[in-house]
Scaffold this active site. Structure first.
Site, PDB file in Angstrom:
ATOM      1  N   GLU A 105      17.470 -13.107  12.602  1.00 31.42           N
ATOM      2  CA  GLU A 105      17.072 -14.519  12.556  1.00 31.42           C
ATOM      3  C   GLU A 105      16.632 -14.930  11.143  1.00 31.42           C
ATOM      4  O   GLU A 105      16.934 -16.038  10.704  1.00 31.42           O
ATOM      5  CB  GLU A 105      15.964 -14.773  13.581  1.00 31.42           C
ATOM      6  CG  GLU A 105      16.523 -14.667  15.005  1.00 31.42           C
ATOM      7  CD  GLU A 105      15.439 -14.729  16.071  1.00 31.42           C
ATOM      8  OE1 GLU A 105      14.578 -13.839  16.079  1.00 31.42           O
ATOM      9  OE2 GLU A 105      15.467 -15.663  16.881  1.00 31.42           O
ATOM     10  N   GLU A 125      17.220  -9.002  22.004  1.00 34.44           N
ATOM     11  CA  GLU A 125      16.004  -9.468  22.682  1.00 34.44           C
ATOM     12  C   GLU A 125      16.058  -9.358  24.207  1.00 34.44           C
ATOM     13  O   GLU A 125      15.045  -9.069  24.847  1.00 34.44           O
ATOM     14  CB  GLU A 125      15.687 -10.914  22.286  1.00 34.44           C
ATOM     15  CG  GLU A 125      14.986 -11.045  20.935  1.00 34.44           C
ATOM     16  CD  GLU A 125      15.927 -11.098  19.750  1.00 34.44           C
ATOM     17  OE1 GLU A 125      17.112 -10.734  19.897  1.00 34.44           O
ATOM     18  OE2 GLU A 125      15.487 -11.510  18.659  1.00 34.44           O
TER      19      GLU A 125
END
Ligand code: 3H9
Length: 702
Positions: A105, A125
């Protein structure tokens, strides 16, 4: 130690470095460091581009998973990533090792990405029950397109650097020092006058067809990720990326992310993440006890188990000598190994040359003397104490001094095996699960005399062959199979009481078990458990209904898939299970003979009897010191027995139900069912009455 985030400026290029070993997790201090540095760089004169990279073995491998327990501190991810994205000069991420989660990210918030050839980039995730909540669900589809982004986030599988380049996720792939490569790339941008490129300003690629793509993914998830909330929530967040302006999409992502972090699903998965690493820490064995080197392996027995074990070592480049009693067995064993590899080649997961390389690492032999050079020898013959003792006597004669001697047993007393050698300190149990080349779990059995460095060698070896090694002390069935006994016993007993095999298995599958236990018996062979029980005869409970269904099936040679029928009938073409009325009738008649009253246990009752029986046995294992931690038991069950990871393993699950509730239900079972099986374990009773948890018990022991 230097600053956690530092920078230097060389000829106008600012090199920002994160240094937060071991994996540069983006904890609060890293975010604070980035904020300070990027704020400072904003007003630095003469800076023409910025390169962001990491010291040590990897680029940022994610958020700090521990921070989810305490709440994400300030500055938050969005604030810092926005600062990076808003830089007036181009920012280039220099990626090596594994960019994962918040690592990917932050790289997406940079304007350009340069990756080392060996780098991997992904968003795992969901494996923690959360979504990429630092902008990943909004930025990734803008870079790689909707479908690829969804695939990456749903599978959690990282892309190689080359694949990432093909998808447009990285701009160039370099070999050698990635910082140097990224600096050269940045200089080139500056020379060409290339501007910044904000990810959030880009369009989501593939948005025209979004409704169909999102719907297809929802359908896929409903089938493959049952009982879970985070995968569907991920789709909701990505839908927001398609439908809403960036900032509003980010808000949707944040709301979902915060909700998921607090949910049991994520707490369970985070627990397993740390428990899987904790298993390597053995109380009383200090970090300075080093593993013995394992450069050559010997295996006795080239059957299904021995062959599978050998493949594990060949897969990581370790040569193996396989010894068998006769040429025919050896030939058959090698042919099976080759067939297994050929299957991988035909599926495209292995190249033909790699298969040949791996086969080339395997040496067949009929002579024990060929094991003389091995650093680790694993005996993998069938479960027979006399045979195993005979083999260990031979190994004692041929093995070099200091070689580790492992026995692949699932039940036998390894101390008795060790005792026939002159070196019991070198003997350790290595319980592989079938198929041994596939299953993740390895139970490492710590004998009374096993030396600490032998245990450490076994744990290291497990990691080398990409397995999770969990230490168990010696008892019948060790951790896994001992807890299986009450679980399966109750499943069988429910069938005798009037539930059909399908009702029992589907109750367990609804709970989340990978496969109902009766179907597992059919897969493995109903006779296997039956024969081990016969051997233990006098030690078994005085109960004529104990595993009676398996006995009846074995007597009729209806032993499961290999005979086309067992608890179910199997279609010869697709091995699909269907109910077998004749078998159901057989159980009804037997119940009448034994005087077992007929009723229909509910789905919930089936689940509670099986799972609570298992939990109670787990508590006994902790008290007896067979398992070191409740977390170890959870790892055994999640990695080796198909227990749903999102429930965190049986002991974590018990904590979420509340130990008092589990305890009270067991007391009810003691009244309603056969009391010999339903005495609450003293530890369970103690913790339940104190309002405590297994997690707290683990913690209290350090
Ligand atoms: C995320 O990023 C969420 C975001 O979207 C933001 C949301 C708001 N945190 O595995 P190893 C520790 S979620 C804390 O043995 P390896 C680990 O416990 C995160 N600690 O090494 C161990 O400690 P110890 C997404 C972490 O070389 C030590 O580091 N990222 C973290 O076999 C060594 O670890 C992931 O899910 C962490 N993120 O494998 C990646 N990562 O030595 C998680 C590691 O005390 N990490 N530790 O036992 C991994 O997959 C592997 O650790 C990795 C290295 C492949 C990186």
């Amino acid at each position: 130690m230097g600053e956690i985030v530092s920078y230097s400026i060389v000829d106008g290029i600012a090199l920002v470095r994160i240094d937060n070993p071991p994996v540069n997790a983006m904890e609060r201090k890293v975010r604070a460091g980035l904020k300070t540095v990027f704020t400072e760089l904003k007003s630095k004169k003469g800076v023409t581009a910025i390169v962001l990279g990491c010291e040590g073995r990897t680029f940022v491998a994610g958020a700090d998973i521990k921070e989810f327990d305490t709440g994400i501190g300030e500055p938050g991810f969005h604030e810092v990533f926005r600062l990076i994205e808003d830089s007036k000069v181009p920012v280039v991420a220099a990626i090596h090792g594994t960019a994962l989660g918040a690592g990917t990210e932050v790289a997406l918030s940079c304007h350009y990405r340069v990756a080392d050839k060996g780098a991997r980039i992904g968003l795992p995730e969901l494996s923690l029950g959360i979504i990429p909540g630092a902008g990943g669900t909004q930025r990734l589809p803008r870079v790689v397109g909707l479908e690829t982004a969804l695939d990456m986030m749903i599978t959690g599988k990282p892309l190689t650097a080359d694949a990432a380049k093909n998808e447009g996720l990285v701009d160039i792939v370099v070999s050698g020092n990635v910082m140097d490569g990224a600096v050269a790339f940045a200089r080139d941008l500056v020379a060409k006058g290339v501007e910044t490129r904000s990810t959030r300003a880009r369009e989501v690629k593939g948005a025209d067809n979004a409704a169909a793509i999102l719907e297809a993914k929802r359908k896929q998830i409903a089938k493959t990720m049952r009982n879970r909330r985070s995968p569907m929530a991920l789709i909701d967040a990505v839908k927001a990326a398609v439908e809403l302006p960036f900032d509003q999409g980010l808000k949707v992502e944040t709301d979902i992310s915060e909700e998921l972090v607090g949910a049991t699903e994520s707490r369970a998965l985070r627990h397993l993440f740390f428990a899987e690493r904790e298993v390597r820490k053995i109380p009383g064995i200090s970090a300075d006890i080093k593993a013995r080197p394992v450069a050559r392996v010997g295996i006795v027995g080239a059957g299904t188990m021995g062959g599978g074990i050998a493949m594990n070592f060949a897969n990581v480049g370790i040569p193996v000598t396989l010894v068998e009693a006769n040429q025919a067995n050896l030939d058959r064993g090698f042919a099976t190994i080759r067939k297994n590899y050929e299957r991988s080649v035909s599926r495209g997961s292995l190249k033909a040359e790699q298969m040949e390389e791996r086969m080339g690492l395997l040496t067949p032999s009929l002579d024990y003397a060929a094991l003389g050079e091995a650093d680790l020898i694993i005996e993998a013959v069938f479960e027979n104490m006399a045979l195993k003792k005979e083999i260990f006597q031979k190994l004692d004669r041929v093995a070099r001094a200091g070689a580790v001697l492992g026995t692949n047993t699932s039940t036998l007393d390894i101390d008795a095996i060790a005792a026939v050698t002159g070196r019991p300190q070198d003997v350790v149990g290595l319980h592989f699960f079938s198929p041994a080349n596939v299953m993740q779990l390895l139970e490492i059995v710590h004998g009374a005399k096993t030396a600490p460095d032998v245990l450490v060698t076994a744990l290291d070896m497990a990691k080398t062959i990409r397995k999770i090694g969990v230490v168990s002390k010696v008892c019948y069935g060790f951790i896994g199979n001992r807890m299986m006994d009450p679980y399966a016993r109750e499943a069988e007993r429910c069938v005798l009481e009037g539930a059909t095999p399908e009702e029992v298995d589907s109750a367990l599958e609804d709970f989340g078990m990978a496969m109902g236990i009766l179907a597992v018996f059919d897969l493995a062979g109903v006779d296997i458990g039956h024969l081990t029980r016969l051997e233990r005869g006098p030690l078994l409970p005085k109960d004529p209904s104990y595993y009676r269904c398996s006995a009846l099936l074995t007597e009729r040679k209806w032993i499961g898939q290999k005979t086309g029928r067992g608890y179910y009938r199997y279609d010869s073409a697709d091995r699909k299970r269907t109910p077998d009325p004749e078998v159901i009738e057989l159980f009804r008649a037997e119940a009448a003979r034994l005087g077992v009253a007929q009723r229909k246990p509910s789905r919930k009752e089936i689940q509670e009897r099986c799972i609570y029986g298992m939990i109670n046995e787990g508590a006994l294992l902790l008290e007896e010191g067979i398992a070191l931690r409740a977390g170890d038991i959870d790892v055994v069950y999640a990695a080796g027995y198909g227990f749903p990871r999102y429930r965190g393993g049986p002991m974590f699950y018990a904590d979420t139900v509340g130990l008092k509730n589990v305890y009270e239900r067991i007391l009810e079972f003691r009244k309603e069912l056969d009391p010999q099986y339903w005495t609450p374990a003293p530890l369970l009773e103690k913790l339940a009455l104190a309002g405590s948890t297994f997690a707290a018990w683990d913690k209290s022991r350090g």
